[in-house]
Design a protein around this motif. Structure first.
Motif, PDB file in Angstrom:
ATOM      1  N   ILE B  18      37.100  43.308  66.519  1.00  0.00           N
ATOM      2  CA  ILE B  18      38.026  44.419  66.303  1.00  0.00           C
ATOM      3  C   ILE B  18      37.250  45.674  65.913  1.00  0.00           C
ATOM      4  CG2 ILE B  18      39.896  45.254  64.812  1.00  0.00           C
ATOM      5  CD1 ILE B  18      40.919  42.379  64.703  1.00  0.00           C
ATOM      6  N   GLY B  19      36.225  45.502  65.078  1.00  0.00           N
ATOM      7  CA  GLY B  19      35.411  46.645  64.681  1.00  0.00           C
ATOM      8  C   GLY B  19      34.733  47.302  65.868  1.00  0.00           C
ATOM      9  N   GLY B  20      34.207  46.481  66.778  1.00  0.00           N
ATOM     10  CA  GLY B  20      33.546  47.023  67.967  1.00  0.00           C
ATOM     11  C   GLY B  20      34.504  47.811  68.837  1.00  0.00           C
ATOM     12  N   VAL B  21      35.677  47.233  69.083  1.00  0.00           N
ATOM     13  CA  VAL B  21      36.674  47.918  69.910  1.00  0.00           C
ATOM     14  C   VAL B  21      37.140  49.200  69.229  1.00  0.00           C
ATOM     15  CG1 VAL B  21      38.970  47.736  70.904  1.00  0.00           C
ATOM     16  CG2 VAL B  21      37.413  45.807  71.044  1.00  0.00           C
ATOM     17  N   ALA B  22      37.388  49.108  67.899  1.00  0.00           N
ATOM     18  CA  ALA B  22      37.876  50.271  67.161  1.00  0.00           C
ATOM     19  C   ALA B  22      36.824  51.376  67.147  1.00  0.00           C
ATOM     20  CB  ALA B  22      38.246  49.867  65.734  1.00  0.00           C
ATOM     21  N   ILE B  25      37.058  53.264  70.490  1.00  0.00           N
ATOM     22  CA  ILE B  25      38.284  54.057  70.592  1.00  0.00           C
ATOM     23  C   ILE B  25      38.229  55.233  69.627  1.00  0.00           C
ATOM     24  CG2 ILE B  25      40.774  53.998  70.231  1.00  0.00           C
ATOM     25  CD1 ILE B  25      40.699  51.075  71.154  1.00  0.00           C
ATOM     26  N   LEU B  26      37.781  54.944  68.370  1.00  0.00           N
ATOM     27  CA  LEU B  26      37.734  55.978  67.343  1.00  0.00           C
ATOM     28  C   LEU B  26      36.834  57.130  67.779  1.00  0.00           C
ATOM     29  CD1 LEU B  26      38.935  56.028  64.365  1.00  0.00           C
ATOM     30  CD2 LEU B  26      36.556  55.797  63.664  1.00  0.00           C
ATOM     31  N   ASN B  27      35.662  56.801  68.330  1.00  0.00           N
ATOM     32  CA  ASN B  27      34.720  57.849  68.701  1.00  0.00           C
ATOM     33  C   ASN B  27      35.239  58.704  69.841  1.00  0.00           C
ATOM     34  OD1 ASN B  27      32.427  57.851  66.980  1.00  0.00           O
ATOM     35  ND2 ASN B  27      31.954  55.818  67.748  1.00  0.00           N
ATOM     36  N   VAL B  28      35.868  58.048  70.824  1.00  0.00           N
ATOM     37  CA  VAL B  28      36.401  58.813  71.954  1.00  0.00           C
ATOM     38  C   VAL B  28      37.514  59.751  71.477  1.00  0.00           C
ATOM     39  CG1 VAL B  28      37.672  58.621  74.118  1.00  0.00           C
ATOM     40  CG2 VAL B  28      35.771  57.088  73.663  1.00  0.00           C
TER      41      VAL B  28
END
Lengths: 169, 150
Positions: B18-22, B25-28
Motif C-alpha cells: 500500500i505504501g508503494g502504491v500510495a 499516486i501521492l507524488n503524481v
C-alpha cells in the motif's frame, strides 16, 4: 475480537480491489491500462491465497504470474505494432453464448461450493507449507516433479521454434 | 524455526504494498497540484540543440524481448520449484540433491537448445552506412579545384 473484525475488513477491502481491477481489465479501453490493472487483480489473488493459509501458492503466484506472465503480456502488447491506439473492448458479437457460458460456469462453481459444508469445517491453521510441499515433491510426487522440468523444456523449445520462424522472414 | 504463523505476520507486506502504491499516486497528484501551469509553445520544444522527436513514444519493441521473457518465465518456474527442496535440503541429503540435479539437467538441455539455435543472440540493427573509402561529392570537388586555380 478486534483482530477478527480487522481481518474481515481487510479481506473485504482486498476483495474489492481484486474484483474492481478485474472489471477494469475486462472493460478497459486501453490494452496497456488493462494489463496494469491485471497487476492489482493478481496481487489481490495472492492475498486471497494468504487468507487460505496457502503461503507457498501466494509466493508462487507473485513470482510467476506478476513477475513473469504479466511482463510477458506487457511485452506482447508493446511488441504488437500500433495496438495501443486501438479500442479493444470485445464487442457484443457473442453476447448470448458468453452469457450462457458465464451462467453455466457460475452455476458449476456455486454447486461445488455448496457441496462442501463450510460451516462444519474448521479453518486451516496457518503454518508454513513450503517444507511439506518439498517433502512430498521429493518422495511421493517425484515423477510429476521431474516431468515438470520436461514440460518446461517443451515450453522453451516451442517458444524458440515459433520465435525463430518470425525472425527468418 | 517455527512452522505455524499468524495472519498478521503478512501485515508488513501489505503495508509495504500500500505504501508503494500510495507513494506513486501521492507524488503524481502532488506534482500536479504544485507545479506552475504556464503553457507556452516554447516549453514543448526540444531544448536548445536537442533532437526533434520523430513519431510517438509508443514504438514497437524489438520482438527479441518476447523470446527472452518466455525463457525467463520458464526458468522462473524452475526456481519456484526449487524452493520447496531448499527448505528440506538437510532431510533428504544426497538423494534429494541428485533428484534436483536430474531436474536441472533436463532444463539445462533446454538452455543448450536455446543457445544452439541462437535464441539468446540479440538482433543488432543493421548499419545504414557503407564502409569504405570516402567519396567527395562532385560539388565539393569543384569548389576545391576552383580554390586551387585562383
Amino acid at each position: 475480537m478486534v483482530d477478527v473484525w480487522l481481518e474481515r475488513i481487510l479481506f473485504y477491502g482486498l476483495a474489492l480491489v481484486t474484483v474492481g481491477s478485474a472489471l477494469v481489465v475486462t472493460f478497459g479501453r486501453n490494452l496497456v491500462r488493462s494489463a496494469f490493472a491485471l497487476f492489482f487483480t493478481l496481487m489481490g489473488m495472492a492475498a486471497m491465497f494468504v487468507y487460505l493459509a496457502a503461503d507457498f501458492v501466494a509466493l508462487v503466484h507473485i513470482l510467476v504470474y506478476i513477475g513473469g506472465i504479466l511482463v510477458l503480456i506487457l511485452f506482447g502488447i508493446w511488441l504488437t505494432h500500433r495496438v495501443i491506439d486501438l479500442d479493444i473492448r470485445a464487442g457484443r458479437i457473442q453476447l448470448i453464448p458468453g452469457l450462457i457460458l458465464g451462467l453455466v460456469l457460475m452455476g458449476l462453481l456455486g454447486l461445488t461450493i455448496r457441496s462442501f459444508n463450510l460451516a462444519a469445517r474448521t479453518p486451516a491453521p496457518y503454518r508454513a507449507t513450503a517444507s511439506g510441499i518439498g517433502r512430498l515433491l521429493l518422495s511421493t510426487y517425484l515423477l510429476p516433479f521431474e516431468i515438470a522440468s520436461v514440460a518446461l523444456v517443451v515450453a522453451l523449445v516451442g517458444a524458440i521454434v515459433i520465435g525463430r520462424r518470425e525472425t527468418s522472414r | 524455526m517455527q512452522d505455524s504463523y499468524a495472519l498478521w505476520m503478512y501485515l508488513p507486506g501489505l503495508i509495504l504494498f500500500i505504501g508503494g502504491v500510495a507513494f506513486v499516486i501521492l507524488n503524481v497528484v502532488l506534482s500536479h497540484l504544485i507545479h506552475p501551469h504556464v503553457r507556452t509553445h516554447e516549453k514543448y520544444l526540444a531544448y536548445e540543440c536537442g533532437e526533434d522527436p520523430i513519431g510517438g513514444a509508443w514504438i514497437q519493441f524489438n520482438h527479441r524481448f518476447y523470446l527472452l521473457a518466455l525463457a525467463f518465465v520458464v526458468f522462473d518456474v524452475e526456481v519456484v520449484l526449487l524452493f520447496p527442496w531448499v527448505v528440506v535440503f538437510r532431510e533428504f541429503g544426497w538423494f534429494g540433491f541428485i533428484e534436483v540435479l536430474v531436474f536441472i539437467a533436463v532444463l539445462l538441455f533446454g538452455l543448450a537448445y536455446a543457445w544452439r539455435k541462437e535464441a539468446l543472440v540479440w538482433d543488432k540493427p543493421q548499419p545504414m552506412y557503407q564502409a569504405g573509402p570516402v567519396t567527395v561529392p562532385a560539388v565539393a570537388q569543384e569548389v576545391r579545384t576552383d580554390g586551387a586555380s585562383s
